[in-house]
Design an enzyme around this catalytic site. Structure first.
Site, short mmCIF file in Angstrom:
data_model
loop_
_atom_site.label_atom_id
_atom_site.label_comp_id
_atom_site.label_asym_id
_atom_site.label_seq_id
_atom_site.Cartn_x
_atom_site.Cartn_y
_atom_site.Cartn_z
N LEU A 60 -19.69 -34.19 -17.69
CA LEU A 60 -18.93 -33.65 -18.82
C LEU A 60 -18.63 -34.75 -19.83
O LEU A 60 -18.64 -34.51 -21.04
CB LEU A 60 -17.63 -33.02 -18.30
CG LEU A 60 -17.78 -31.95 -17.21
CD1 LEU A 60 -16.43 -31.36 -16.85
CD2 LEU A 60 -18.74 -30.85 -17.66
N HIS A 89 -26.08 -32.64 -4.34
CA HIS A 89 -24.61 -32.68 -4.25
C HIS A 89 -24.20 -32.44 -2.80
O HIS A 89 -24.67 -31.51 -2.16
CB HIS A 89 -24.01 -31.60 -5.15
CG HIS A 89 -22.57 -31.79 -5.45
ND1 HIS A 89 -21.59 -31.67 -4.48
CD2 HIS A 89 -21.92 -32.09 -6.61
CE1 HIS A 89 -20.41 -31.89 -5.04
NE2 HIS A 89 -20.57 -32.15 -6.32
N ARG A 101 -22.39 -39.57 -4.15
CA ARG A 101 -23.04 -38.34 -3.71
C ARG A 101 -24.33 -38.57 -2.95
O ARG A 101 -24.62 -37.88 -1.97
CB ARG A 101 -23.31 -37.45 -4.94
CG ARG A 101 -22.06 -36.93 -5.57
CD ARG A 101 -22.34 -36.18 -6.85
NE ARG A 101 -21.12 -35.58 -7.38
CZ ARG A 101 -21.07 -34.88 -8.49
NH1 ARG A 101 -22.16 -34.68 -9.21
NH2 ARG A 101 -19.92 -34.37 -8.90
N GLY A 152 -29.00 -24.58 -27.46
CA GLY A 152 -28.10 -24.72 -26.32
C GLY A 152 -26.65 -24.77 -26.75
O GLY A 152 -26.31 -25.40 -27.76
N GLY A 172 -24.29 -29.12 -26.71
CA GLY A 172 -24.76 -28.34 -27.85
C GLY A 172 -23.63 -27.79 -28.70
O GLY A 172 -23.65 -27.88 -29.93
N LEU A 190 -21.64 -27.90 -23.29
CA LEU A 190 -20.73 -28.86 -23.90
C LEU A 190 -21.41 -29.71 -24.96
O LEU A 190 -20.86 -29.93 -26.05
CB LEU A 190 -20.13 -29.75 -22.82
CG LEU A 190 -19.05 -29.11 -21.95
CD1 LEU A 190 -18.58 -30.09 -20.89
CD2 LEU A 190 -17.88 -28.65 -22.79
#
Length: 639
Positions: free
Chosen positions: A443, A268, A332, A42, A47, A45
């Site tokens: 993130l 979401h 959410r 992967g 990986g 971000l």
């Protein structure tokens, strides 16, 4: 298997637990690192950052990616921002407040030590990315700009317009490609990982199919890192890229890795509604729009007037009404559930009444179109291109859609799965988000795992576990390759008359209905029967053109849909077993009089970790108790 492995949670106060743990981890000499092979699957971000950092330390790293370029990993699609406790806005934020928001936002179904570590590392992530040249938005004076996201009362989300994931991924990819150029990373694109290789119970490699030649390849190493993302594509229509899949983690689960909290899936609230029965995916509209956009519906059910003809007194700003402290920045899960309830009650707008309005009109009137365009221009341009509507002139129409998965492979505090030597990073593990991930935390977690945690803990594992290299001819490698070939041959041999997408679409419809925004015991039981029946039809009626040689996109899809059937049943079992409501897992039988989630801390303050039996019997449910010292569980209220 043995009982649940030791989660290796640090003793003592959690405030400095990671610093103490990090200081005690064993090290390896630079010369020895050059003799060790690490395999990373992967290039999102988690990986890309892990591979770049491990290579920088001196390891020989092999990276496999499904895509033709590491830049195409799905992290590129993240829009709104990344959280960090920098307190540049001087609004009272702190590491402790970010920790509390994360733990409370997940409805106290995450390890508190992990949440604290994530908050502690958040500031260093921003510093790392700034040093890489990530073009974060800045204030007039040059300081980094930030904004709010759902579930927080402070401004801690750093962003690069609506392209934050893209810019962060470009930074991590640049670091990765630097190591490729230096000869420390071997980058292998167009590889689909189909099996995990274990030797004496220890992860030692993977079997991957070359997507251009069809060849099954064996790749071995002293440690394996999976950073392959989440599994929302089990719902078919989701915000994930079409090629996002869970095959690598699911095959690891079938080889003995525990799967934790699979029913914790996030819907979401701000996505563009489906506009066509043949649509293959949904488009995310950043949660950041809720900073300036007000969400509302007609107060009168069945009102079909255009929005500009509905006077203010006849509009229901339902999030502001229900959650006055947080308003449109409610988490959410709450925003999604309330939108669905009102649409089901006849207040919805748009085709089929399956939309709510996100209205930027007040913000444009107060701040001017230029300010809003500068803040969200690329997002609003995307919306206009997809829908044909001008979001500056009329409210956006949005509706909840499957997005992120909080469940994933079980890992201990050092990110190692229940299979020794197999580390799981980012969305592929169950990690710190509990039953509901706060916006802009994905993130943060991916980069914390890749840049800061895994490089230290993988080194500690390798230092304590000397292993010799194995060749592709090792019996375990041949056996894993044979398993992959048998699965491929079995699918190609069906010769039915229904394409893969027909089964996937039907599976998704079952899952969103039975295990979506809300669940009931009866619906979950029915879903189990429906998925099992559909799986039987899949293996009897599948039409799969072509062969295993050369490119065959239909074979790729069939392999991942076959895995989605097993994963879907595990999600349904997990949701059925968890007789409580918490975060995004809302069991209608377990709610307060005002319709909020009712946790059962006495019976379910634990992580559910499922063991695959591998022989057709039902999986075994293990539990890891959750203990709280810094923040005691309380009613999760945003009212």
């Amino acid at each position: 298997m043995s009982p649940l492995p030791d989660p290796r949670l640090p003793a003592g106060p959690i405030a400095d637990a990671w610093r103490r743990t990090r200081a005690e981890l064993p090290l390896i000499s630079p010369l020895r690192k050059r003799q060790l092979q690490v395999l990373v699957v992967g290039t999102g971000l988690a990986g890309a950052s892990a591979a770049a950092t491990l290579a920088e330390q001196g390891y020989r790293v092999t990276v496999l990616t499904y895509h033709d370029s590491p830049r195409r990993a799905h992290s590129v699609a993240a829009q709104g921002g990344i959280n960090a406790a920098k307190n540049y806005a001087a609004d009272g934020d702190s590491i402790e407040r970010l920790f509390a928001d994360t733990l409370r936002g997940g409805d106290f179904r995450a390890r508190e030590a992990g949440c604290m570590r994530l908050a502690e590392l958040s500031g260093g992530i921003i510093d790392q990315c700034v040093a890489q040249g990530v073009p974060f938005a800045r204030e007039y004076g040059g300081t980094l700009a930030s904004r709010s996201f759902g579930g927080a009362l402070v401004s801690r989300t750093f962003y690069a317009r609506g392209q934050t994931g893209q810019q962060l991924l470009y930074g991590a990819t640049a670091a990765l490609l630097r190591q490729v150029a230096a000869g420390r990373v071997t980058l292998l694109p167009r590889r689909d990982v189909l099996e995990l290789i274990t030797v004496d119970g220890v992860a030692r490699g993977v079997v991957a199919r070359h997507l251009l030649t069809g060849a099954l390849e064996v790749h071995t190493a002293q440690a394996v890192l999976l950073a392959t993302g989440g599994y929302s594509n089990v719902f078919f229509l989701s915000t994930n890229a079409l090629k996002s899949n869970a095959t690598a983690t699911w095959r690891a689960h079938r080889q003995g890795a525990l799967f934790a909290n699979p029913c914790f899936t996030q819907i979401h609230p701000t996505c563009i509604p489906s506009g066509d029965p043949g649509q293959s995916k949904l488009t995310l509209m950043s949660e950041s729009l809720r900073n300036d956009g007000r969400i509302w519906l007609p107060a009168i059910a069945g009102d079909r007037r255009p929005p500009d003809q509905i006077p203010e007194a006849e509009r229901d700003y339902f999030l502001e009404r229900l959650y006055p402290r947080y308003g449109n920045m409610a988490p959410r899960d709450l925003a999604s559930r309330r939108a669905r309830e009102l649409c089901n009650a006849g207040h919805g707008v748009g085709p089929g009444g399956r939309s709510v309005y996100l209205d930027l009109g007040d913000a444009i009137a107060e701040q001017g179109r230029d300010v809003i365009e500068q803040r969200y221009g690329n997002l609003l341009e995307m919306y206009a291109r997809i829908t044909g509507d001008d979001p500056y002139a009329v409210p956006l129409r949005i509706y909840p859609a499957p997005h992120y998965t909080m469940g994933g492979l079980w890992v201990d505090y050092q990110l190692m799965s229940s299979i020794p030597g197999l580390f799981v990073l980012g969305e592929a593990n169950f990690s710190e988000h509990g039953a509901n991930r706060l916006g802009a935390s994905a993130l943060m977690q991916g980069l914390a795992d890749g840049y800061f945690i895994a490089p230290a803990t993988v080194t500690a594992w390798l230092a304590a576990t000397p292993t010799a290299a194995i060749s592709a001819d090792h019996p375990a490698c041949r056996e894993a390759r044979s398993r992959a070939q048998v699965r491929i041959d079995g699918l190609l041999a069906v010769r039915g008359d229904r394409p893969v997408d027909a089964f996937h679409r039907e599976l998704g419809a079952v899952m969103i209905e039975r295990c979506g925004i809300s669940r009931t015991a009866a619906a979950l039981q029915a879903g189990l029967a429906e998925v099992a029946e559909l799986e039987q039809c899949f293996h009897a009626e599948l039409r799969l053109p072509g062969s295993f040689e050369g490119p065959n996109p239909e074979l790729e899809k069939a392999l991942r849909v076959a895995d989605f059937f097993g994963l879907a049943q595990l999600m349904l079992r997990d949701a059925l077993a968890r007789e409580e409501s918490c975060g995004a897992h809302f069991r209608e039988e377990h709610q307060t009089p005002d319709g909020e989630a009712r946790r059962d801390d006495g019976r379910f303050a634990h992580i559910a970790a499922w063991e695959s039996t591998g022989d057709g019997r039902e999986p075994i449910r293990h539990s890891e108790p959750l203990t709280f010292t810094a923040l005691q569980p309380s009613a999760r209220s945003y009212r």
